[in-house]
Scaffold this active site. Structure first.
Site, PDB file in Angstrom:
ATOM      1  N   ARG A 110       0.813  -1.232   0.000  1.00 10.28           N
ATOM      2  CA  ARG A 110       0.000   0.000   0.000  1.00 10.28           C
ATOM      3  C   ARG A 110       0.846   1.282   0.000  1.00 10.28           C
ATOM      4  O   ARG A 110       0.375   2.347   0.371  1.00 10.28           O
ATOM      5  CB  ARG A 110      -0.979   0.015   1.180  1.00 10.28           C
ATOM      6  CG  ARG A 110      -2.038  -1.070   1.105  1.00 10.28           C
ATOM      7  CD  ARG A 110      -3.174  -0.784   2.064  1.00 10.28           C
ATOM      8  NE  ARG A 110      -4.234  -1.778   1.901  1.00 10.28           N
ATOM      9  CZ  ARG A 110      -4.356  -2.863   2.675  1.00 10.28           C
ATOM     10  NH1 ARG A 110      -3.496  -3.074   3.656  1.00 10.28           N
ATOM     11  NH2 ARG A 110      -5.346  -3.710   2.470  1.00 10.28           N
ATOM     12  N   LYS A 132       3.091  11.409 -11.408  1.00  7.15           N
ATOM     13  CA  LYS A 132       2.198  10.630 -12.272  1.00  7.15           C
ATOM     14  C   LYS A 132       2.847   9.282 -12.549  1.00  7.15           C
ATOM     15  O   LYS A 132       3.972   9.228 -13.038  1.00  7.15           O
ATOM     16  CB  LYS A 132       1.955  11.353 -13.599  1.00  7.15           C
ATOM     17  CG  LYS A 132       0.796  12.310 -13.609  1.00  7.15           C
ATOM     18  CD  LYS A 132       0.539  12.738 -15.042  1.00  7.15           C
ATOM     19  CE  LYS A 132      -0.648  13.660 -15.137  1.00  7.15           C
ATOM     20  NZ  LYS A 132      -0.891  14.050 -16.535  1.00  7.15           N
ATOM     21  N   GLU A 174       9.008  17.736 -25.076  1.00  2.37           N
ATOM     22  CA  GLU A 174       8.334  17.986 -23.803  1.00  2.37           C
ATOM     23  C   GLU A 174       8.701  19.359 -23.241  1.00  2.37           C
ATOM     24  O   GLU A 174       7.895  20.008 -22.573  1.00  2.37           O
ATOM     25  CB  GLU A 174       8.666  16.885 -22.801  1.00  2.37           C
ATOM     26  CG  GLU A 174       8.128  15.501 -23.167  1.00  2.37           C
ATOM     27  CD  GLU A 174       6.634  15.344 -22.902  1.00  2.37           C
ATOM     28  OE1 GLU A 174       5.976  16.326 -22.495  1.00  2.37           O
ATOM     29  OE2 GLU A 174       6.111  14.234 -23.115  1.00  2.37           O
ATOM     30  N   LYS A 210       7.426  22.760 -13.963  1.00  2.00           N
ATOM     31  CA  LYS A 210       6.687  21.578 -13.518  1.00  2.00           C
ATOM     32  C   LYS A 210       6.417  21.647 -12.016  1.00  2.00           C
ATOM     33  O   LYS A 210       5.318  21.328 -11.551  1.00  2.00           O
ATOM     34  CB  LYS A 210       7.498  20.320 -13.860  1.00  2.00           C
ATOM     35  CG  LYS A 210       6.785  18.991 -13.594  1.00  2.00           C
ATOM     36  CD  LYS A 210       5.954  18.561 -14.780  1.00  2.00           C
ATOM     37  CE  LYS A 210       5.194  17.276 -14.512  1.00  2.00           C
ATOM     38  NZ  LYS A 210       5.897  16.062 -14.913  1.00  2.00           N
ATOM     39  N   GLU A 220      -4.209  17.157 -10.968  1.00  2.10           N
ATOM     40  CA  GLU A 220      -4.636  17.530 -12.311  1.00  2.10           C
ATOM     41  C   GLU A 220      -6.126  17.846 -12.398  1.00  2.10           C
ATOM     42  O   GLU A 220      -6.866  17.304 -13.223  1.00  2.10           O
ATOM     43  CB  GLU A 220      -4.272  16.430 -13.312  1.00  2.10           C
ATOM     44  CG  GLU A 220      -4.230  16.917 -14.759  1.00  2.10           C
ATOM     45  CD  GLU A 220      -3.737  15.862 -15.723  1.00  2.10           C
ATOM     46  OE1 GLU A 220      -4.551  15.368 -16.503  1.00  2.10           O
ATOM     47  OE2 GLU A 220      -2.543  15.540 -15.689  1.00  2.10           O
ATOM     48  N   ARG A 224      -2.697  21.918 -14.054  1.00  2.00           N
ATOM     49  CA  ARG A 224      -1.754  20.867 -14.446  1.00  2.00           C
ATOM     50  C   ARG A 224      -2.131  20.238 -15.786  1.00  2.00           C
ATOM     51  O   ARG A 224      -1.286  19.657 -16.466  1.00  2.00           O
ATOM     52  CB  ARG A 224      -1.667  19.787 -13.352  1.00  2.00           C
ATOM     53  CG  ARG A 224      -0.605  18.735 -13.655  1.00  2.00           C
ATOM     54  CD  ARG A 224      -0.303  17.819 -12.491  1.00  2.00           C
ATOM     55  NE  ARG A 224       0.707  16.848 -12.869  1.00  2.00           N
ATOM     56  CZ  ARG A 224       1.278  15.993 -12.033  1.00  2.00           C
ATOM     57  NH1 ARG A 224       0.943  15.982 -10.760  1.00  2.00           N
ATOM     58  NH2 ARG A 224       2.190  15.149 -12.470  1.00  2.00           N
ATOM     59  N   ASN A 228      -0.493  18.592 -20.576  1.00  2.00           N
ATOM     60  CA  ASN A 228      -0.950  17.565 -21.518  1.00  2.00           C
ATOM     61  C   ASN A 228      -1.157  18.118 -22.932  1.00  2.00           C
ATOM     62  O   ASN A 228      -1.774  17.454 -23.771  1.00  2.00           O
ATOM     63  CB  ASN A 228      -2.261  16.944 -21.028  1.00  2.00           C
ATOM     64  CG  ASN A 228      -2.040  16.027 -19.839  1.00  2.00           C
ATOM     65  OD1 ASN A 228      -1.090  15.263 -19.811  1.00  2.00           O
ATOM     66  ND2 ASN A 228      -2.900  16.130 -18.851  1.00  2.00           N
ATOM     67  N   HIS A 231      -0.983  15.826 -25.921  1.00  2.00           N
ATOM     68  CA  HIS A 231      -1.089  14.440 -25.474  1.00  2.00           C
ATOM     69  C   HIS A 231      -2.387  13.751 -25.870  1.00  2.00           C
ATOM     70  O   HIS A 231      -2.405  12.535 -26.058  1.00  2.00           O
ATOM     71  CB  HIS A 231      -0.907  14.372 -23.951  1.00  2.00           C
ATOM     72  CG  HIS A 231       0.520  14.527 -23.522  1.00  2.00           C
ATOM     73  ND1 HIS A 231       1.257  15.658 -23.806  1.00  2.00           N
ATOM     74  CD2 HIS A 231       1.356  13.689 -22.839  1.00  2.00           C
ATOM     75  CE1 HIS A 231       2.481  15.511 -23.311  1.00  2.00           C
ATOM     76  NE2 HIS A 231       2.565  14.329 -22.729  1.00  2.00           N
ATOM     77  N   HIS A 235      -1.350  10.474 -27.673  1.00  2.00           N
ATOM     78  CA  HIS A 235      -1.620   9.136 -27.145  1.00  2.00           C
ATOM     79  C   HIS A 235      -2.387   8.290 -28.158  1.00  2.00           C
ATOM     80  O   HIS A 235      -2.171   7.079 -28.275  1.00  2.00           O
ATOM     81  CB  HIS A 235      -2.405   9.227 -25.838  1.00  2.00           C
ATOM     82  CG  HIS A 235      -1.564   9.679 -24.674  1.00  2.00           C
ATOM     83  ND1 HIS A 235      -2.106  10.012 -23.455  1.00  2.00           N
ATOM     84  CD2 HIS A 235      -0.225   9.838 -24.547  1.00  2.00           C
ATOM     85  CE1 HIS A 235      -1.132  10.361 -22.630  1.00  2.00           C
ATOM     86  NE2 HIS A 235       0.012  10.274 -23.269  1.00  2.00           N
ATOM     87  N   HIS A 248       7.798   8.502 -27.496  1.00  2.00           N
ATOM     88  CA  HIS A 248       6.712   9.271 -26.876  1.00  2.00           C
ATOM     89  C   HIS A 248       6.781  10.758 -27.241  1.00  2.00           C
ATOM     90  O   HIS A 248       5.786  11.359 -27.655  1.00  2.00           O
ATOM     91  CB  HIS A 248       6.754   9.104 -25.354  1.00  2.00           C
ATOM     92  CG  HIS A 248       5.743   9.936 -24.632  1.00  2.00           C
ATOM     93  ND1 HIS A 248       4.378   9.736 -24.757  1.00  2.00           N
ATOM     94  CD2 HIS A 248       5.888  10.996 -23.787  1.00  2.00           C
ATOM     95  CE1 HIS A 248       3.729  10.628 -24.021  1.00  2.00           C
ATOM     96  NE2 HIS A 248       4.623  11.401 -23.421  1.00  2.00           N
TER      97      HIS A 248
END
Length: 343
Positions: A110, A132, A174, A210, A220, A224, A228, A231, A235, A248
């Site tokens: 956990r 993330k 990025e 960041k 997010e 935030r 993206n 993205h 993606h 990527h």
């Protein structure tokens, strides 16, 4: 050694930028790396690491191995060396390793600590910072994961000396993403300077952006989302090409250009601003030929983006240079018209 604090109360940590220091741990540590990075940099880390016990788990290199099988291998290694809640994992690699180790750490017992030691430019400026984590599935990228912050991040630019030009440029994508949405000054630096002459400054500035964004919006819910940019489309491109044709950052570069097409059609970018971003991507060899094979199927893939809700696609679009807007409820025909330009 420069330091950047990520102030998240009890989850606060520091990003260290400079030569990798000696890391002394009083607990067991599981190092996770990939088959390429381990051959290049594992010995460098082991010389600087002291721990109660050290074990190494090596995963095959590549985005297609960011999956349940690799996650299970990491967890099995943790069980076999009997890590406890006071033990930790160390991610040595790019964004794939960073994401998987962060996720494995978040669910093992956990939650145990982990340290990020990013070895690619993309991971140094983006994936290693912010918490993330996740894996890919046949349904899409990073759809299973968690928000889980590292204990510390060590950025050593010496790792980048072994990067191929293509991988380095993918990391620049990025940086451009963050600059266009958050920092007009960084855009100007990228436009006018030789990156080799100011790399440390650019990495520091990127991580600082960041840090500021994550501090304001860790999970997010708002600002935030600007990280993206590119993205939602990117993606879908990765999924369509089975994570094999593009790195990527390359897919994100294409995604940014698609987002720019949409922003231009909505009047959020002027033609001059549009061409400015295009020229910046061109400077770093981030212009790629790409043809969408099935427009309707590609459109439907956009709904698998994590930002989408209530059957509405949310797009992060540049609003001029240095700002962005979260755009939703865009008519399907407007989106399709943009996709047709890539068909």
């Amino acid at each position: 050694m420069q330091e950047i604090l990520i102030p998240l109360k009890e989850k606060s940590y520091k990003v260290f930028l400079g030569e990798l220091p000696e890391i002394e741990l009083k607990q067991k540590a599981l190092i996770v790396s990939d088959s390429i990075v381990a051959g290049l940099h594992l010995s460098y880390l082991l010389k600087r690491l002291k721990a109660l016990e050290v074990r190494v788990c090596v995963i095959e290199s590549g985005e297609k191995y960011k999956n349940f099988n690799s996650l299970e291998r990491i967890l099995n290694n943790a069980f076999e060396m009997q890590l406890n809640r006071h033990s930790l994992m160390i991610a040595l690699g790019g964004g794939v390793i960073s994401d998987m180790v962060g996720f494995a750490s978040s669910i093992y017992f956990r939650g145990i600590d982990f340290i990020n030691i990013p070895t690619t430019l993309l991971a140094q400026v983006d994936a290693s910072v912010g918490g993330k984590t996740g894996i890919n599935t046949p349904y899409g990228k990073n759809l299973i994961g968690s928000f889980y912050q590292p204990k510390a991040v060590y950025i050593d630019l010496a790792f980048l000396k072994t990067l191929k030009k293509r991988e380095f440029q993918a990391g620049v994508a990025e940086i451009i993403k963050m600059a266009v949405c958050f920092d007009k000054n960084l855009v100007e630096i990228l436009e006018t300077k030789d990156l080799k002459d100011c790399l440390e400054k650019v990495v520091f500035q990127s991580v600082s952006i960041k840090a500021q964004v994550v501090t304001q919006d860790e999970k997010e819910q708002n600002i935030r989302a600007g990280l993206n940019y590119g993205h939602t489309f990117g993606h879908a491109i990765e999924k369509e090409t089975d994570y094999e044709r593009f790195l990527h950052g390359e897919a994100i570069a294409i995604g940014m250009r698609m987002a720019n097409d949409l922003a231009l059609s909505l009047g959020m970018l002027t033609l001059k601003e549009y061409e400015r971003i295009e020229d910046l991507l061109k400077k770093f060899d981030l212009i790629f030929n790409y043809k969408i094979t099935d427009i309707q199927k590609f459109y439907e893939r956009l709904f698998l983006d994590k930002k989408s809700e209530n059957e509405t696609i949310k797009f992060i679009l540049p609003k001029g240079v240095g700002a962005f807007e979260i755009a939703s409820h865009i008519p399907k025909e407007t989106i399709i018209k943009v996709l047709e330009e890539w068909h």
